[in-house]
Scaffold this active site. Structure first.
Site, mmCIF file in Angstrom:
data_model
loop_
_atom_site.group_PDB
_atom_site.id
_atom_site.type_symbol
_atom_site.label_atom_id
_atom_site.label_comp_id
_atom_site.label_asym_id
_atom_site.label_seq_id
_atom_site.Cartn_x
_atom_site.Cartn_y
_atom_site.Cartn_z
ATOM 1 N N SER A 15 0.830 -1.210 0.000
ATOM 2 C CA SER A 15 0.000 0.000 0.000
ATOM 3 C C SER A 15 0.865 1.261 0.000
ATOM 4 C CB SER A 15 -0.901 0.013 1.237
ATOM 5 O OG SER A 15 -1.546 1.275 1.318
ATOM 6 N N SER A 17 -0.494 4.116 0.792
ATOM 7 C CA SER A 17 -1.186 5.078 1.653
ATOM 8 C C SER A 17 -0.287 5.694 2.724
ATOM 9 C CB SER A 17 -2.420 4.436 2.286
ATOM 10 O OG SER A 17 -3.366 4.164 1.277
ATOM 11 N N LYS A 66 -13.654 -3.796 2.134
ATOM 12 C CA LYS A 66 -14.437 -2.561 1.946
ATOM 13 C C LYS A 66 -15.929 -2.759 2.238
ATOM 14 C CE LYS A 66 -11.391 -0.364 -1.431
ATOM 15 N NZ LYS A 66 -11.355 0.401 -2.692
ATOM 16 N N ASN A 87 -14.275 2.995 1.982
ATOM 17 C CA ASN A 87 -12.805 2.938 1.959
ATOM 18 C C ASN A 87 -12.176 3.839 3.012
ATOM 19 O OD1 ASN A 87 -13.090 5.453 0.831
ATOM 20 N ND2 ASN A 87 -11.767 5.052 -0.928
ATOM 21 N N ASP A 102 -13.848 6.966 -3.543
ATOM 22 C CA ASP A 102 -13.273 6.533 -4.816
ATOM 23 C C ASP A 102 -13.923 7.216 -6.024
ATOM 24 O OD1 ASP A 102 -11.387 4.870 -3.695
ATOM 25 O OD2 ASP A 102 -12.623 3.073 -3.831
ATOM 26 N N GLY A 127 -17.034 -2.886 -16.334
ATOM 27 C CA GLY A 127 -17.050 -3.537 -15.026
ATOM 28 C C GLY A 127 -18.290 -3.165 -14.233
ATOM 29 N N GLY A 130 -17.112 -3.684 -7.325
ATOM 30 C CA GLY A 130 -17.080 -2.603 -6.343
ATOM 31 C C GLY A 130 -16.530 -1.302 -6.911
ATOM 32 N N LYS A 156 -25.079 -8.439 -13.577
ATOM 33 C CA LYS A 156 -24.500 -7.475 -12.613
ATOM 34 C C LYS A 156 -24.576 -6.052 -13.157
ATOM 35 C CE LYS A 156 -20.470 -8.634 -10.629
ATOM 36 N NZ LYS A 156 -19.208 -9.429 -10.534
ATOM 37 N N GLY A 239 -4.732 5.000 -12.642
ATOM 38 C CA GLY A 239 -5.462 5.449 -11.468
ATOM 39 C C GLY A 239 -4.630 6.108 -10.392
HETATM 40 P P1 ATR Z 1 -13.511 -4.638 -7.758
HETATM 41 O O1 ATR Z 1 -13.887 -4.354 -6.349
HETATM 42 O O2 ATR Z 1 -12.082 -4.385 -8.115
HETATM 43 O O3 ATR Z 1 -14.449 -4.005 -8.743
HETATM 44 P P2 ATR Z 1 -14.871 -7.135 -8.089
HETATM 45 O O4 ATR Z 1 -16.035 -6.616 -7.335
HETATM 46 O O5 ATR Z 1 -14.407 -8.535 -7.882
HETATM 47 O O6 ATR Z 1 -13.613 -6.236 -7.900
HETATM 48 O O7 ATR Z 1 -15.215 -6.945 -9.647
HETATM 49 C C1 ATR Z 1 -14.306 -7.238 -10.657
HETATM 50 C C2 ATR Z 1 -14.855 -6.695 -11.970
HETATM 51 O O8 ATR Z 1 -13.882 -6.906 -12.989
HETATM 52 C C3 ATR Z 1 -16.126 -7.386 -12.435
HETATM 53 O O9 ATR Z 1 -16.921 -6.460 -13.134
HETATM 54 C C4 ATR Z 1 -15.571 -8.440 -13.394
HETATM 55 O O10 ATR Z 1 -16.480 -8.856 -14.376
HETATM 56 P P3 ATR Z 1 -17.548 -10.065 -14.098
HETATM 57 O O11 ATR Z 1 -18.509 -9.510 -13.093
HETATM 58 O O12 ATR Z 1 -18.183 -10.294 -15.410
HETATM 59 O O13 ATR Z 1 -16.720 -11.191 -13.583
HETATM 60 C C5 ATR Z 1 -14.468 -7.666 -14.027
HETATM 61 N N1 ATR Z 1 -13.413 -8.457 -14.665
HETATM 62 C C6 ATR Z 1 -12.416 -9.151 -14.061
HETATM 63 N N2 ATR Z 1 -11.597 -9.720 -14.969
HETATM 64 C C7 ATR Z 1 -12.091 -9.370 -16.198
HETATM 65 C C8 ATR Z 1 -11.689 -9.623 -17.543
HETATM 66 N N3 ATR Z 1 -10.602 -10.370 -17.838
HETATM 67 N N4 ATR Z 1 -12.431 -9.090 -18.533
HETATM 68 C C9 ATR Z 1 -13.534 -8.338 -18.259
HETATM 69 N N5 ATR Z 1 -13.955 -8.055 -17.014
HETATM 70 C C10 ATR Z 1 -13.243 -8.556 -15.991
#
Ligand code: ATR
Length: 273
Positions: A15, A17, A66, A87, A102, A127, A130, A156, A239
């Site tokens: 981290s 932070s 979180k 967070n 965030d 995505g 979270g 989702k 980021g």
């Molecule tokens: P975070 O808190 O980082 O958002 P998370 O809640 O586990 O972590 O969510 C991960 C996100 O990345 C999800 O939207 C996931 O898509 P799915 O819900 O369809 O699984 C997405 N993700 C992870 N790997 C991916 C990949 N190779 N291609 C596209 N989306 C991906």
């Protein structure tokens, strides 16, 4: 005696932070101590309670705690409730307040630091986990022309957009449904680049001169940013600015002083080439 703050996570060793808050404290003359707490997966509530009982004033919370951080709060703030995750925690007068900075940090980095206004433009958010969920309302508050949430698991995407209620600017879809739509700003809110993977988007989603924003930081030119560059996106960002801006929001929430972020972002930025 210095007032105590920390970041809690698992793992937390990498981290940034403590470095960021140390720089903020030095720049603003605030006398704080900021440490890292590596927390057992089943020990989050006890760790928070122990820190608070020992006089700790606030915590940053990182993966995978979180959601639990929000659940522990006696006073969850609206952004944390909307994101379903917190967070930052603040301990005062027997209460545990929970915030999520965030989304606000992402918007501030885009609009203020990177000069990429969101008003009236077409935004694609990759995505529905979270990270993306926390970004959604702050992005919409900037009044983009349209904001499309795309996710592999389409249910989702539908759910997070559905939770917004009546919001004519927001849509959801699967990667295969994007057709030949083009976007001015494409934001990768997936965890794909943590694994060196590329979300299944076509190069055609980037409008000429588009901006591409990778929420993950410190990975250099990720597969997503590489695709964006090849597709003609002219502004690429990771980021790091979001990370520093959310830290600054937490610092201001705890200490009542907002530190300058530009020197810290400059110090931590990793070249994207
Ligand atoms: P975070 O808190 O980082 O958002 P998370 O809640 O586990 O972590 O969510 C991960 C996100 O990345 C999800 O939207 C996931 O898509 P799915 O819900 O369809 O699984 C997405 N993700 C992870 N790997 C991916 C990949 N190779 N291609 C596209 N989306 C991906």
């Amino acid at each position: 005696m210095s007032e105590r703050y920390a970041v809690v996570g698992h793992p937390v060793a990498h981290s940034l932070s403590p470095l960021i808050h140390g720089l903020f404290a030095a720049a603003t003359g605030q006398d704080i101590e900021y440490t890292k707490i590596e927390c057992a997966l089943d020990g989050f509530a006890a760790t928070v309670e122990g820190f608070r009982a020992a006089g700790g004033r606030g915590l940053n919370v990182t993966v995978p705690f979180k959601v639990q951080a929000l659940q522990l709060a006696t006073r969850p703030q609206p952004a944390a409730r909307a994101a379903g995750a917190a967070n930052a925690l603040r301990f005062a007068a027997g209460e545990i307040e929970a915030e999520n900075f965030d989304g606000l940090a992402l918007v501030r980095d885009l609009t203020h630091n990177l000069g990429t206004p969101l008003a009236g433009v077409r935004v694609l958010l990759l995505g529905a986990g979270g990270a993306a969920r926390g970004a959604l309302r702050p992005l919409l508050a900037e009044r983009p022309a349209v904001l499309v949430v795309v996710n592999r698991d389409v249910a989702k995407a539908r759910q997070v957009v559905g939770e917004l209620g009546h919001e004519p600017r927001a849509r959801w879809c699967g990667y295969g449904d994007l057709g030949d739509e083009r976007f001015d700003i494409v934001i990768d809110g997936t965890s794909a680049s943590l694994h060196g993977e590329l979300p299944p988007i076509a190069a055609s989603v980037f409008a000429p001169g588009a901006s591409a924003y990778e929420m993950v930081y410190g990975k250099g030119l990720t597969p997503f940013l590489r695709l964006a560059r090849q597709a003609g996106a002219t502004r690429l960002a990771d980021g790091v600015g979001m990370l520093v801006e959310q830290a600054a929001e937490a610092f201001a929430w705890w200490r009542g002083v907002r530190p300058a972020t530009a020197p810290v972002i400059e110090r931590l930025a990793v070249p994207l080439a």
